[in-house]
Each structure stands twice: as structure tokens, then as C-alpha cells.
Design a protein around this motif. Structure first.
Motif, PDB file in Angstrom:
ATOM      1  N   VAL A  32     -12.731 103.644  29.820  1.00  0.00           N
ATOM      2  CA  VAL A  32     -12.645 102.154  29.273  1.00  0.00           C
ATOM      3  C   VAL A  32     -11.515 101.913  28.294  1.00  0.00           C
ATOM      4  CG1 VAL A  32     -13.930 100.330  28.267  1.00  0.00           C
ATOM      5  CG2 VAL A  32     -15.172 102.153  29.973  1.00  0.00           C
ATOM      6  N   GLY A  33     -10.694 100.851  28.727  1.00  0.00           N
ATOM      7  CA  GLY A  33      -9.633 100.567  27.574  1.00  0.00           C
ATOM      8  C   GLY A  33      -9.006  99.245  28.284  1.00  0.00           C
ATOM      9  N   HIS A  34      -7.558  99.325  27.911  1.00  0.00           N
ATOM     10  CA  HIS A  34      -6.675  98.296  28.481  1.00  0.00           C
ATOM     11  C   HIS A  34      -5.177  98.955  28.884  1.00  0.00           C
ATOM     12  CE1 HIS A  34      -5.804  98.054  24.322  1.00  0.00           C
ATOM     13  NE2 HIS A  34      -4.997  97.559  24.585  1.00  0.00           N
ATOM     14  N   VAL A  35      -4.858  97.900  29.756  1.00  0.00           N
ATOM     15  CA  VAL A  35      -3.385  98.537  30.508  1.00  0.00           C
ATOM     16  C   VAL A  35      -2.445  97.224  30.061  1.00  0.00           C
ATOM     17  CG1 VAL A  35      -2.254  98.930  32.478  1.00  0.00           C
ATOM     18  CG2 VAL A  35      -4.796  99.541  32.208  1.00  0.00           C
ATOM     19  N   ARG A  36      -1.330  98.087  29.669  1.00  0.00           N
ATOM     20  CA  ARG A  36      -0.219  97.236  29.259  1.00  0.00           C
ATOM     21  C   ARG A  36       0.904  97.579  30.133  1.00  0.00           C
ATOM     22  NH1 ARG A  36      -0.660  94.197  24.384  1.00  0.00           N
ATOM     23  NH2 ARG A  36       1.446  94.206  24.238  1.00  0.00           N
ATOM     24  N   THR A  37       1.815  96.452  30.345  1.00  0.00           N
ATOM     25  CA  THR A  37       3.223  96.803  30.932  1.00  0.00           C
ATOM     26  C   THR A  37       4.454  96.374  29.886  1.00  0.00           C
ATOM     27  OG1 THR A  37       3.244  94.895  32.159  1.00  0.00           O
ATOM     28  CG2 THR A  37       2.266  96.848  33.211  1.00  0.00           C
ATOM     29  N   SER A  38       5.398  96.815  29.841  1.00  0.00           N
ATOM     30  CA  SER A  38       6.463  96.540  28.964  1.00  0.00           C
ATOM     31  C   SER A  38       7.527  97.419  29.341  1.00  0.00           C
ATOM     32  CB  SER A  38       6.246  96.744  27.534  1.00  0.00           C
ATOM     33  OG  SER A  38       6.087  98.556  27.284  1.00  0.00           O
ATOM     34  N   PRO A  39       8.786  96.702  29.033  1.00  0.00           N
ATOM     35  CA  PRO A  39      10.289  97.601  29.495  1.00  0.00           C
ATOM     36  C   PRO A  39      10.118  98.824  28.765  1.00  0.00           C
ATOM     37  CG  PRO A  39      10.475  94.992  28.887  1.00  0.00           C
ATOM     38  CD  PRO A  39       9.217  95.439  28.456  1.00  0.00           C
ATOM     39  N   GLY A  40      10.539  99.672  29.503  1.00  0.00           N
ATOM     40  CA  GLY A  40      10.972 100.953  28.811  1.00  0.00           C
ATOM     41  C   GLY A  40      12.155 101.799  29.173  1.00  0.00           C
ATOM     42  N   GLY A  41      11.812 103.254  29.212  1.00  0.00           N
ATOM     43  CA  GLY A  41      12.964 103.952  29.596  1.00  0.00           C
ATOM     44  C   GLY A  41      13.681 104.574  28.167  1.00  0.00           C
ATOM     45  N   VAL A  42      13.986 105.702  28.313  1.00  0.00           N
ATOM     46  CA  VAL A  42      14.536 106.244  26.791  1.00  0.00           C
ATOM     47  C   VAL A  42      15.795 105.599  26.583  1.00  0.00           C
ATOM     48  CG1 VAL A  42      15.495 108.277  25.813  1.00  0.00           C
ATOM     49  CG2 VAL A  42      13.558 108.440  27.233  1.00  0.00           C
ATOM     50  N   GLY A  43      16.807 105.513  27.361  1.00  0.00           N
ATOM     51  CA  GLY A  43      18.010 104.988  27.144  1.00  0.00           C
ATOM     52  C   GLY A  43      17.826 103.380  26.773  1.00  0.00           C
ATOM     53  N   ARG A  44      16.908 102.750  27.441  1.00  0.00           N
ATOM     54  CA  ARG A  44      16.796 101.152  27.507  1.00  0.00           C
ATOM     55  C   ARG A  44      16.159 101.064  26.096  1.00  0.00           C
ATOM     56  NH1 ARG A  44      14.228  96.978  26.589  1.00  0.00           N
ATOM     57  NH2 ARG A  44      12.581  98.359  25.878  1.00  0.00           N
ATOM     58  N   ASN A  45      15.020 102.110  25.844  1.00  0.00           N
ATOM     59  CA  ASN A  45      14.370 101.866  24.366  1.00  0.00           C
ATOM     60  C   ASN A  45      15.290 102.146  23.064  1.00  0.00           C
ATOM     61  OD1 ASN A  45      12.032 101.469  25.831  1.00  0.00           O
ATOM     62  ND2 ASN A  45      11.344 103.445  25.542  1.00  0.00           N
ATOM     63  N   ILE A  46      15.985 102.787  23.165  1.00  0.00           N
ATOM     64  CA  ILE A  46      17.230 103.463  22.284  1.00  0.00           C
ATOM     65  C   ILE A  46      18.080 101.988  22.242  1.00  0.00           C
ATOM     66  CG2 ILE A  46      19.197 104.495  21.514  1.00  0.00           C
ATOM     67  CD1 ILE A  46      17.805 106.859  23.200  1.00  0.00           C
ATOM     68  N   ALA A  47      18.694 101.446  23.418  1.00  0.00           N
ATOM     69  CA  ALA A  47      19.360 100.199  23.326  1.00  0.00           C
ATOM     70  C   ALA A  47      18.540  99.215  22.650  1.00  0.00           C
ATOM     71  CB  ALA A  47      19.941 100.022  24.648  1.00  0.00           C
ATOM     72  N   GLU A  48      17.510  98.811  23.099  1.00  0.00           N
ATOM     73  CA  GLU A  48      16.744  97.581  22.300  1.00  0.00           C
ATOM     74  C   GLU A  48      16.735  97.793  20.969  1.00  0.00           C
ATOM     75  OE1 GLU A  48      12.640  95.151  22.364  1.00  0.00           O
ATOM     76  OE2 GLU A  48      13.115  96.458  24.034  1.00  0.00           O
ATOM     77  N   ASN A  49      16.368  99.161  20.247  1.00  0.00           N
ATOM     78  CA  ASN A  49      15.949  99.434  18.816  1.00  0.00           C
ATOM     79  C   ASN A  49      17.414  98.824  18.346  1.00  0.00           C
ATOM     80  OD1 ASN A  49      13.428 100.748  17.862  1.00  0.00           O
ATOM     81  ND2 ASN A  49      13.873 101.455  19.786  1.00  0.00           N
ATOM     82  N   LEU A  50      18.561  99.558  18.911  1.00  0.00           N
ATOM     83  CA  LEU A  50      19.892  99.251  18.288  1.00  0.00           C
ATOM     84  C   LEU A  50      20.403  97.792  18.277  1.00  0.00           C
ATOM     85  CD1 LEU A  50      21.771 102.319  19.748  1.00  0.00           C
ATOM     86  CD2 LEU A  50      21.402 101.832  17.290  1.00  0.00           C
ATOM     87  N   ALA A  51      20.083  97.043  19.299  1.00  0.00           N
ATOM     88  CA  ALA A  51      20.384  95.593  19.683  1.00  0.00           C
ATOM     89  C   ALA A  51      19.665  94.840  18.509  1.00  0.00           C
ATOM     90  CB  ALA A  51      20.095  95.066  20.929  1.00  0.00           C
ATOM     91  N   ARG A  52      18.421  95.221  18.311  1.00  0.00           N
ATOM     92  CA  ARG A  52      17.495  94.609  17.467  1.00  0.00           C
ATOM     93  C   ARG A  52      17.880  94.696  16.003  1.00  0.00           C
ATOM     94  NH1 ARG A  52      12.986  92.185  18.891  1.00  0.00           N
ATOM     95  NH2 ARG A  52      12.286  92.649  21.189  1.00  0.00           N
ATOM     96  N   ILE A  53      18.771  95.898  15.542  1.00  0.00           N
ATOM     97  CA  ILE A  53      19.050  95.902  14.145  1.00  0.00           C
ATOM     98  C   ILE A  53      20.609  95.670  14.006  1.00  0.00           C
ATOM     99  CG2 ILE A  53      17.375  97.672  13.642  1.00  0.00           C
ATOM    100  CD1 ILE A  53      19.272  99.901  14.034  1.00  0.00           C
ATOM    101  N   GLY A  54      21.023  95.046  15.043  1.00  0.00           N
ATOM    102  CA  GLY A  54      22.534  94.488  14.844  1.00  0.00           C
ATOM    103  C   GLY A  54      23.900  95.217  15.473  1.00  0.00           C
ATOM    104  N   ALA A  55      23.326  96.058  16.417  1.00  0.00           N
ATOM    105  CA  ALA A  55      24.691  96.965  17.249  1.00  0.00           C
ATOM    106  C   ALA A  55      24.757  95.954  18.471  1.00  0.00           C
ATOM    107  CB  ALA A  55      24.095  98.178  17.617  1.00  0.00           C
ATOM    108  N   HIS A  56      26.276  96.015  18.687  1.00  0.00           N
ATOM    109  CA  HIS A  56      26.541  95.563  20.273  1.00  0.00           C
ATOM    110  C   HIS A  56      26.385  96.594  20.995  1.00  0.00           C
ATOM    111  CE1 HIS A  56      28.530  92.964  23.121  1.00  0.00           C
ATOM    112  NE2 HIS A  56      29.334  94.236  23.385  1.00  0.00           N
ATOM    113  N   VAL A  57      25.528  96.448  21.914  1.00  0.00           N
ATOM    114  CA  VAL A  57      24.926  97.580  22.707  1.00  0.00           C
ATOM    115  C   VAL A  57      25.467  97.506  24.159  1.00  0.00           C
ATOM    116  CG1 VAL A  57      23.057  98.875  23.923  1.00  0.00           C
ATOM    117  CG2 VAL A  57      22.960  97.900  21.404  1.00  0.00           C
ATOM    118  N   ARG A  58      26.195  98.394  24.669  1.00  0.00           N
ATOM    119  CA  ARG A  58      26.500  98.406  26.387  1.00  0.00           C
ATOM    120  C   ARG A  58      25.346  99.291  26.936  1.00  0.00           C
ATOM    121  NH1 ARG A  58      32.832  99.455  25.433  1.00  0.00           N
ATOM    122  NH2 ARG A  58      33.354  97.405  24.583  1.00  0.00           N
ATOM    123  N   LEU A  59      24.777  98.809  27.762  1.00  0.00           N
ATOM    124  CA  LEU A  59      23.727  99.523  28.479  1.00  0.00           C
ATOM    125  C   LEU A  59      24.163 100.094  29.742  1.00  0.00           C
ATOM    126  CD1 LEU A  59      20.893 101.294  28.625  1.00  0.00           C
ATOM    127  CD2 LEU A  59      20.087  98.561  29.426  1.00  0.00           C
TER     128      LEU A  59
END
Length: 303
Positions: A32-59
């Protein structure tokens, strides 16, 4: 304020599906619990973290050929990631990562379907994706030949690797002598080095040509090493809601530390802080993350 540094991230993008039990995780049963969906992927996750702290990211990734893939790409672009150099995997569904977490928010079981990423062949990597980059980040969801070509196109800029898993880590072994930094968990580090224990594994990886090694050990902290020496950084975890994105956030911190010119210890401190922020969200990347939030949690030079 100086212009945002350009960081090229070459790796996987997928839809994360996470099952989070309400009580203790019971293997081989319906929890019993809940199921969540969200964007993921190792490269994409790294890219999002970088974009959120100020990098210009080319994915640089491969998107599938369905509505979920279109939604993933639109989400990446809405966060400021440049997807110009990504490819389209015709006739292939969106990559997906299915994870079931335990009561502590750590991984209990997972299945990944990354068929779309096979479309990112060496021939489809465009040199322009790497031009003017201050750092390049790779994950081993890529084939060995694509990793080798990306390392070649990166030239002399700092190269950061996230090995993803013990099996996939082998894809990157031929470029170890080219790596500026390697972030690996203890199992990955031991498998890649042939040594037992974080200190011995990191030392051996340095001997193999990697300039900086970060061996993550969960609550036990991170073993950090370079030719100049080694030390341990304690974990900064406060609350753990989902551990699946913590390693990706750590790798983003390593890349950001390199482009900011930080030394090994300050880079590790930044990476540990980003990892702790990631752990506090049920999503793989904490939507609260920003340069300001990072600055509140750790005094770092802002660009």
C-alpha cells in the motif's frame, strides 16, 4: 555577474515511475502506498540540477517517439536546457525507469527500459554541442563507442563521469585516463578498481588515471581522493524522501565545482549539499533547488 558557464551533459533521459510504500516495504507482495511519475534519467537529472543553480546546459540525449517523450523534451526546454543537439529515436517508446522504494526512501527494486538511447550513436554526436563548454558530463547509459566519441569531442575541457551501475560502468573504462572526475558509489568503485573498500578503490582509480575520485557511501559519507591526498566528507542528509536522485545531484555538484574553480574539498562539500537537498524531495530533482537555496545551505561564490 559573469556569463553562465556552458556545461554539456551527454546521457539518459527517461520517465521515472516511483512506488513509495506507506509503511514498511514487503518484498514479493502488493504494498500500500502511492505512485509518482516525474522526469528522470541520470543525464537529465544532472542537467536539471545544473540548470537550476545557474549553468547554461546543453543536454545531448535521445528522446523516444511518443507523447511522453514530447512531454519530457518540453519539460527540459522549459527549465532552460538547450536540447538542440539531442536526437529522436524513431519508432521507439519513451525511456522509462520503474523504481520501488523501501520505508527509508531507498531503492528496493528497479527496472529500466532505455532502448531509445541506442539512437544516440557516435555518428549522431554533433561537435557543436561541445564547443565553448567549460565541462562535459557523461553517464554510462551511453554505449562504449558513444562515450569514447564524446570524450574525443570534449577535447581538453574537464570531463566528469557518472557510472550509473556496476554493469554499465564498464562502458567507460577505456576513457579513465581522460577523466577529470569520477563519481561512483562503493559497489561501482570496487568493481571498476578491483579493490575492496572506498579508500583502496579510490587510490587504485587515481593510479588508473582519474584525477579526482568521489566514492559515495550513503549515510557513511563520501571518500574523496586525488594525487594530492584523500579524506572523508560526512553526509549532510536531514530528511530522506527519495534517494534515487541523490547521486545525480552529487555529480552535478562535482561539475559545478570544477567550472567554479573550487578545490577538491570545496567541490565535495558543494556536491554533498546538493545531494542532501535532492534527498528531501519525492521527485528525483528537488523543485525547490535554486542558486539561492544552495547559497543558503552552503556559502559558495555565486556566478
Amino acid at each position: 555577474m559573469s556569463a553562465a558557464p556552458v556545461i554539456a551533459v551527454v546521457g539518459g533521459t527517461n520517465l521515472d515511475i516511483a512506488g513509495i510504500p506507506e509503511g514498511g516495504y514487503i518484498p514479493r507482495d502488493s504494498n500500500v502506498g502511492h505512485v509518482r511519475t516525474s522526469p528522470g534519467g541520470v543525464g537529465r537529472n544532472i542537467a536539471e540540477n545544473l540548470a537550476r543553480i545557474g549553468a547554461h546546459v546543453r543536454l545531448v540525449t535521445a528522446f523516444g517517439d511518443d507523447a511522453d517523450s514530447a512531454h519530457l523534451r518540453a519539460g527540459c526546454e522549459s527549465l532552460g536546457m538547450d536540447c538542440t543537439y539531442s536526437v529522436h529515436a524513431q519508432g521507439t517508446p519513451c525511456s522509462r525507469y520503474l523504481a520501488v522504494l523501501d520505508a527509508e526512501g531507498d531503492l528496493a527494486a528497479a527496472v529500466n527500459d532505455m532502448r531509445a538511447l541506442a539512437a544516440l550513436t557516435p555518428e549522431r554526436l554533433r561537435p557543436a554541442a561541445f564547443e565553448g563548454a567549460s565541462a562535459v558530463v557523461l553517464d554510462t547509459n551511453l554505449s562504449a563507442t558513444t562515450i569514447a566519441r564524446a570524450a574525443e569531442l570534449a577535447g581538453d575541457v574537464p570531463l566528469v563521469l557518472d557510472p550509473v551501475s556496476v554493469v554499465k560502468a564498464e562502458h567507460a573504462r577505456p576513457i579513465f585516463g581522460r577523466l577529470t572526475a569520477l563519481k561512483a558509489n562503493l559497489m561501482e568503485a570496487e568493481a571498476l578498481s578491483g579493490a575492496v573498500g572506498a579508500a583502496a578503490a579510490a587510490s587504485r582509480l587515481i593510479e588508473m588515471g582519474v584525477r579526482q575520485v568521489f566514492v559515495t557511501m550513503g549515510p557513511a559519507g563520501v571518500w574523496c581522493a586525488s594525487e594530492a591526498g584523500s579524506f572523508i566528507i560526512p553526509s549532510r542528509s536531514r530528511t530522506v524522501r527519495n534517494a534515487s536522485g541523490a547521486g545525480d545531484a552529487f555529480t552535478a555538484g562535482v561539475a559545478w565545482g570544477l567550472v567554479c574553480g573550487l578545490d577538491l574539498r570545496d567541490t565535495a562539500e558543494m556536491a554533498v549539499t546538493l545531494s542532501a537537498i535532492a534527498l528531501e524531495s519525492e521527485n528525483t530533482v528537488n523543485e525547490r533547488l535554486s542558486a539561492e537555496v544552495l547559497a543558503e545551505r552552503m556559502e559558495v561564490p555565486q556566478r
